[in-house]
Design a protein around this motif. Structure first.
Motif, PDB file in Angstrom:
ATOM      1  N   GLY A  16       0.814  -1.210   0.000  1.00 49.91           N
ATOM      2  CA  GLY A  16       0.000   0.000   0.000  1.00 49.91           C
ATOM      3  C   GLY A  16       0.848   1.260   0.000  1.00 49.91           C
ATOM      4  O   GLY A  16       0.542   2.229  -0.697  1.00 49.91           O
ATOM      5  N   ALA A  17       1.931   1.248   0.777  1.00 51.13           N
ATOM      6  CA  ALA A  17       2.832   2.396   0.821  1.00 51.13           C
ATOM      7  C   ALA A  17       3.472   2.631  -0.546  1.00 51.13           C
ATOM      8  O   ALA A  17       3.591   3.767  -1.007  1.00 51.13           O
ATOM      9  CB  ALA A  17       3.905   2.194   1.891  1.00 51.13           C
ATOM     10  N   LYS A  18       3.871   1.551  -1.201  1.00 55.31           N
ATOM     11  CA  LYS A  18       4.478   1.659  -2.531  1.00 55.31           C
ATOM     12  C   LYS A  18       3.470   2.256  -3.519  1.00 55.31           C
ATOM     13  O   LYS A  18       3.818   3.145  -4.303  1.00 55.31           O
ATOM     14  CB  LYS A  18       4.937   0.284  -3.019  1.00 55.31           C
ATOM     15  N   ARG A  19       2.233   1.789  -3.475  1.00 54.25           N
ATOM     16  CA  ARG A  19       1.208   2.342  -4.369  1.00 54.25           C
ATOM     17  C   ARG A  19       0.976   3.825  -4.064  1.00 54.25           C
ATOM     18  O   ARG A  19       0.783   4.625  -4.976  1.00 54.25           O
ATOM     19  CB  ARG A  19      -0.097   1.561  -4.242  1.00 54.25           C
ATOM     20  N   GLY A  20       1.004   4.192  -2.780  1.00 55.32           N
ATOM     21  CA  GLY A  20       0.828   5.594  -2.408  1.00 55.32           C
ATOM     22  C   GLY A  20       1.944   6.474  -2.936  1.00 55.32           C
ATOM     23  O   GLY A  20       1.700   7.558  -3.459  1.00 55.32           O
ATOM     24  N   VAL A  21       3.181   6.003  -2.807  1.00 55.02           N
ATOM     25  CA  VAL A  21       4.325   6.758  -3.327  1.00 55.02           C
ATOM     26  C   VAL A  21       4.228   6.893  -4.838  1.00 55.02           C
ATOM     27  O   VAL A  21       4.452   7.975  -5.406  1.00 55.02           O
ATOM     28  CB  VAL A  21       5.660   6.095  -2.904  1.00 55.02           C
ATOM     29  N   MET A  22       3.882   5.808  -5.515  1.00 58.71           N
ATOM     30  CA  MET A  22       3.760   5.838  -6.970  1.00 58.71           C
ATOM     31  C   MET A  22       2.645   6.790  -7.410  1.00 58.71           C
ATOM     32  O   MET A  22       2.794   7.508  -8.396  1.00 58.71           O
ATOM     33  CB  MET A  22       3.512   4.433  -7.534  1.00 58.71           C
ATOM     34  N   THR A  23       1.549   6.813  -6.671  1.00 57.45           N
ATOM     35  CA  THR A  23       0.464   7.739  -6.988  1.00 57.45           C
ATOM     36  C   THR A  23       0.962   9.174  -6.898  1.00 57.45           C
ATOM     37  O   THR A  23       0.685   9.994  -7.773  1.00 57.45           O
ATOM     38  CB  THR A  23      -0.728   7.535  -6.026  1.00 57.45           C
ATOM     39  N   ASN A  24       1.705   9.486  -5.839  1.00 52.78           N
ATOM     40  CA  ASN A  24       2.248  10.833  -5.700  1.00 52.78           C
ATOM     41  C   ASN A  24       3.229  11.162  -6.809  1.00 52.78           C
ATOM     42  O   ASN A  24       3.181  12.252  -7.376  1.00 52.78           O
ATOM     43  CB  ASN A  24       2.927  11.003  -4.341  1.00 52.78           C
ATOM     44  N   LEU A  25       4.132  10.240  -7.116  1.00 56.60           N
ATOM     45  CA  LEU A  25       5.154  10.513  -8.123  1.00 56.60           C
ATOM     46  C   LEU A  25       4.586  10.661  -9.524  1.00 56.60           C
ATOM     47  O   LEU A  25       5.044  11.504 -10.295  1.00 56.60           O
ATOM     48  CB  LEU A  25       6.209   9.401  -8.120  1.00 56.60           C
ATOM     49  N   TYR A  26       3.624   9.840  -9.861  1.00 56.71           N
ATOM     50  CA  TYR A  26       3.168   9.800 -11.243  1.00 56.71           C
ATOM     51  C   TYR A  26       1.829  10.479 -11.506  1.00 56.71           C
ATOM     52  O   TYR A  26       1.465  10.673 -12.661  1.00 56.71           O
ATOM     53  CB  TYR A  26       3.096   8.340 -11.723  1.00 56.71           C
ATOM     54  N   ILE A  27       1.102  10.862 -10.459  1.00 53.75           N
ATOM     55  CA  ILE A  27      -0.189  11.512 -10.683  1.00 53.75           C
ATOM     56  C   ILE A  27      -0.241  12.884 -10.022  1.00 53.75           C
ATOM     57  O   ILE A  27      -0.439  13.898 -10.689  1.00 53.75           O
ATOM     58  CB  ILE A  27      -1.352  10.620 -10.181  1.00 53.75           C
ATOM     59  N   GLN A  28      -0.052  12.948  -8.710  1.00 51.81           N
ATOM     60  CA  GLN A  28      -0.246  14.206  -8.014  1.00 51.81           C
ATOM     61  C   GLN A  28       0.846  15.231  -8.292  1.00 51.81           C
ATOM     62  O   GLN A  28       0.540  16.390  -8.567  1.00 51.81           O
ATOM     63  CB  GLN A  28      -0.387  13.955  -6.513  1.00 51.81           C
ATOM     64  N   ILE A  29       2.086  14.844  -8.221  1.00 48.34           N
ATOM     65  CA  ILE A  29       3.171  15.807  -8.455  1.00 48.34           C
ATOM     66  C   ILE A  29       3.110  16.382  -9.869  1.00 48.34           C
ATOM     67  O   ILE A  29       3.196  17.606 -10.034  1.00 48.34           O
ATOM     68  CB  ILE A  29       4.546  15.193  -8.116  1.00 48.34           C
ATOM     69  N   PRO A  30       2.916  15.562 -10.914  1.00 46.70           N
ATOM     70  CA  PRO A  30       2.770  16.169 -12.246  1.00 46.70           C
ATOM     71  C   PRO A  30       1.585  17.135 -12.344  1.00 46.70           C
ATOM     72  O   PRO A  30       1.679  18.160 -13.032  1.00 46.70           O
ATOM     73  CB  PRO A  30       2.562  14.958 -13.165  1.00 46.70           C
ATOM     74  N   ASN A  31       0.491  16.839 -11.641  1.00 47.68           N
ATOM     75  CA  ASN A  31      -0.643  17.761 -11.653  1.00 47.68           C
ATOM     76  C   ASN A  31      -0.289  19.092 -10.997  1.00 47.68           C
ATOM     77  O   ASN A  31      -0.661  20.154 -11.490  1.00 47.68           O
ATOM     78  CB  ASN A  31      -1.850  17.138 -10.944  1.00 47.68           C
TER      79      ASN A  31
END
Length: 158
Positions: A16-31
């Protein structure tokens, strides 16, 4: 690590932590980056000044300048991008903290409409004739909460 719970607390936590980090890196930060770039482009082209004059009276209903409309427009594409654009406008002293307090619930109620259209309405195979209702209801909710937040702020700040 798999996406499905294994029943092993440590492994599931790491997954779950890995998915959370990936969400931040690839979705939220680019937004967020897109929102900051968009604000800078608007600023360089002089569009912020035009928006300020054109949308000022409309946004005045919510007690904020015309620049407050930018995050609301951005939220059609991305809620996190809208939050980033609000932060960028605050950083440029175009929005005040009270404006941000009004905008955040409005952004959340509008929600990433284009993303939701693809992720929710299309997935459940909702008839396209209902799509406008989805968009209109979100905007009505946002307008109501914007007015309510302005009222609450006026009561609390005085």
């Amino acid at each position: 690590m798999s996406d499905k719970p294994t029943g092993k607390i440590y492994d599931d936590f790491l997954s779950g932590a890995k998915r959370g980090v990936m969400t931040n890196l690839y979705i939220q930060i680019p937004n967020f980056v897109m929102a900051y770039v968009l604000i800078q482009v608007f600023n360089i082209l002089g569009l912020l000044d035009i928006l300020e004059k054109v949308l000022g009276p409309v946004m005045g209903i919510f007690g904020m300048p015309g620049a407050g409309a930018i995050p609301l427009v951005v939220t059609i594409l991305s809620s996190s991008g809208a939050m980033g654009s609000a932060a960028a406008l605050y950083g440029q002293n175009l929005l005040e903290p009270t404006h941000i307090v009004i905008l955040i619930p409005m952004i959340l109620l509008i929600g990433s409409q284009l993303q939701m259209m693809g992720r929710v309405l299309a997935v459940v195979d909702a008839p396209r004739k209902y799509y406008p209702h989805f968009f209109i209801i979100n905007w009505i909710n946002a307008i109501v909460i914007g007015l309510l937040m302005r009222l609450i702020i006026n009561i609390l700040v005085k």
